[in-house]
Enzyme design. Sequence first.
Site, PDB file in Angstrom:
ATOM      1  N   ASP A 107       0.852  -1.190   0.000  1.00 26.11           N
ATOM      2  CA  ASP A 107       0.000   0.000   0.000  1.00 26.11           C
ATOM      3  C   ASP A 107       0.884   1.235   0.000  1.00 26.11           C
ATOM      4  OD1 ASP A 107      -2.421   1.557   0.230  1.00 26.11           O
ATOM      5  OD2 ASP A 107      -1.862   1.940   2.304  1.00 26.11           O
ATOM      6  N   SER A 108       0.279   2.368  -0.333  1.00 27.01           N
ATOM      7  CA  SER A 108       1.001   3.626  -0.279  1.00 27.01           C
ATOM      8  C   SER A 108       1.369   4.002   1.154  1.00 27.01           C
ATOM      9  CB  SER A 108       0.132   4.734  -0.880  1.00 27.01           C
ATOM     10  OG  SER A 108      -1.066   4.858  -0.128  1.00 27.01           O
ATOM     11  N   GLU A 122      -3.566   8.790   7.889  1.00 31.46           N
ATOM     12  CA  GLU A 122      -2.109   8.577   7.824  1.00 31.46           C
ATOM     13  C   GLU A 122      -1.388   9.358   8.930  1.00 31.46           C
ATOM     14  OE1 GLU A 122       0.779   6.310   5.850  1.00 31.46           O
ATOM     15  OE2 GLU A 122      -1.344   6.340   5.368  1.00 31.46           O
ATOM     16  N   HIS A 144      -7.705   3.188   3.141  1.00 33.68           N
ATOM     17  CA  HIS A 144      -7.590   3.933   4.394  1.00 33.68           C
ATOM     18  C   HIS A 144      -8.960   4.128   5.068  1.00 33.68           C
ATOM     19  CE1 HIS A 144      -3.617   5.025   2.823  1.00 33.68           C
ATOM     20  NE2 HIS A 144      -3.310   5.551   3.997  1.00 33.68           N
ATOM     21  N   CYS A 174      -4.239  -0.919  -2.449  1.00 32.29           N
ATOM     22  CA  CYS A 174      -4.303   0.534  -2.605  1.00 32.29           C
ATOM     23  C   CYS A 174      -5.081   0.767  -3.894  1.00 32.29           C
ATOM     24  CB  CYS A 174      -2.881   1.075  -2.714  1.00 32.29           C
ATOM     25  SG  CYS A 174      -2.780   2.809  -3.220  1.00 32.29           S
ATOM     26  N   CYS A 196     -11.022   3.347  -1.047  1.00 32.45           N
ATOM     27  CA  CYS A 196      -9.667   3.645  -0.578  1.00 32.45           C
ATOM     28  C   CYS A 196      -9.485   2.813   0.684  1.00 32.45           C
ATOM     29  CB  CYS A 196      -9.530   5.132  -0.265  1.00 32.45           C
ATOM     30  SG  CYS A 196      -7.962   5.548   0.532  1.00 32.45           S
TER      31      CYS A 196
END
Lengths: 281, 281
Positions: free
Chosen positions: A17-18, A159, A193, A80, A191
């Site tokens: 993932d990013s 994040e 996240h 991601c 997403c």
Amino acid sequence: MTIERVVFLAGGIGILDSGVGGLTVVKEVFRQLPLEEVIYIGDSARCPYGSRPTHEIHTFTLQMIDFLLQFEPKAIVIACNTATAVVLEEVKRKISIPVIGVIEPGARAAIRETKSNRIGVIGTLGTIRSRMYEKVLRKTHPDLSITSLACPGLVPLVEDGHRKMEDAFQIVQRELEPLKNISLDTLILGCTHYPIIVDLIQKAVGDDVVLISSAEETASELSSILALNHQLVSEHREPSHRFFTTGSPDAFRKIAEDWLKRKIDVTQVTLDHPISERLSS
Amino acid sequence: MTIERVVFLAGGIGILDSGVGGLTVVKEVFRQLPLEEVIYIGDSARCPYGSRPTHEIHTFTLQMIDFLLQFEPKAIVIACNTATAVVLEEVKRKISIPVIGVIEPGARAAIRETKSNRIGVIGTLGTIRSRMYEKVLRKTHPDLSITSLACPGLVPLVEDGHRKMEDAFQIVQRELEPLKNISLDTLILGCTHYPIIVDLIQKAVGDDVVLISSAEETASELSSILALNHQLVSEHREPSHRFFTTGSPDAFRKIAEDWLKRKIDVTQVTLDHPISERLSS
């Protein structure tokens, strides 16, 4: 890469993932496939990907795939949405193990859940601009009503570990404001996240909207593909997992342990290597 | 076989069941994969399979597979839990197209949905005796609490078209009585007939229990496998479906049109042929 000693755990699930968003997929893999080993790489140092130009997302993601291939995984999950939109098809062609993105499982689940055929998608700028969800949804359902909304303010909320801040709900509410008068029965969290702030999103859109977590659906699809290929772990032993980040291991560990509810080891790596032959050809 | 003129629709989805129960999978395929063509065969003349000896279930199911293979389907769904338990692994080994049963998708969905890890399974005598759900569930989750219950009275309720009778709920309630004091959060409808009486089952077990329809999950898994194999229909045209039954076409049509909410053509066939070479070897 600066990593010096690599313990090879052949046969694990590689997840990239990013940043920390892919941990939502890890949590679901832990829950749905508790006997499988996970090797995770998060590119927090260069996160978020959502607003980066395509060629950067492309290079950074291939660097992570390269990194994971060292561990001889039996499958790779591009956890991601932004990276899935940019490289999934290319990576699928180039390597022989199953490569699973997060867009198709989420789209399929939305089709399974919707009653009104009015579906919403929220994601990063990159994911929404790629129109990949529309593409996948319309492939089987040309007549769906689809509303897409980029919410660039949500990834930083997760994040940076700010999801418990007092004004977190106000930020979520503001980002989702454009969906207010659109009647949807299903909203795809496009997403990885977003499941971390799912309670805030549900509060903002109301209880009548079914939220689709690509994390949950991707783990379920991974399970189905491993079963199809007769590749599920069958020994009942405690798996050992490995976590890598390009960012601060302490910051990563803090979010990860809070989210996964368990202690983990995190190793910092840098990913500035040229793409290997197997991926650059 | 008595069928005289067969129109070959290569590339459809072959779906088989002991009777009309597999129509719950058809309904979900229509909803989740509306561009795909379905060829359905239901063995209503010899239904229910649930209480038959294994060798009969084995022969009858292979006769249906044989019948469907004439149409050169791109995938086959064994939309009957009893038949899945008996022949799935064998048929998978013998033919080269994907063969999907209804047990694994339902088991995976239960794992996805449960919060308490306390899962129930209801099915026919044959399905419950086969212990296939336990086997699949425990493969990845050795520590689950699983309660299985055979409900032989439910299939006749559907197959005879009695689900709207006044005492239908009493029958369902009596069949599910043994689950009354067992705390479950997820109940697998381990028989494709059951979604047709899902409202009665939900009323009997209470709103707190999540019901898993193998029909819904199987169509979702079919979608995922066809996508993985790049085999989804991409032209946007109205598909034409074919329905076959070994029982009364009128009785079949009545239940099918009521359930599918559309007009269909039904052809009667007999299936007493010896198993063909490709399956008998």
